[in-house]
Motif scaffolding. Structure first.
Motif: not given
Length: 71
Positions: A27-39
């Motif tokens: 879940x944490x990795x997914x949130x990090x990936x979503x944030x990186x994708x957004x950036x």
């Protein structure tokens, strides 16, 4: 038999805890990936907009240069 059941029960408990730990990590990795994708998408759209502005500016310079040569 009861001893085997106890052993299997403990293994089951361990597996359940490990699954919970891995689920939280995923879940944490997914949130990090979503944030990186957004950036990344923000940077790409900024770069695209910048390139379009530069292209339009170059077109305006070319048009005005052509017009001044024709005069």
């Amino acid at each position: 038999m009861e001893r085997l059941n106890s052993k299997l029960y403990l293994q089951n408990c361990y597996i359940i805890k490990e699954n919970e730990r891995l689920r939280k990590k995923a879940e944490i990795l997914n949130k990090e990936n979503q944030q990186l994708l957004f950036e990344l998408n923000q940077k790409l759209s900024t770069t695209k907009n910048s390139n379009e502005s530069n292209q339009q500016g170059n077109n305006n310079v070319s048009s005005s240069s052509s017009a001044s040569r024709q005069s």
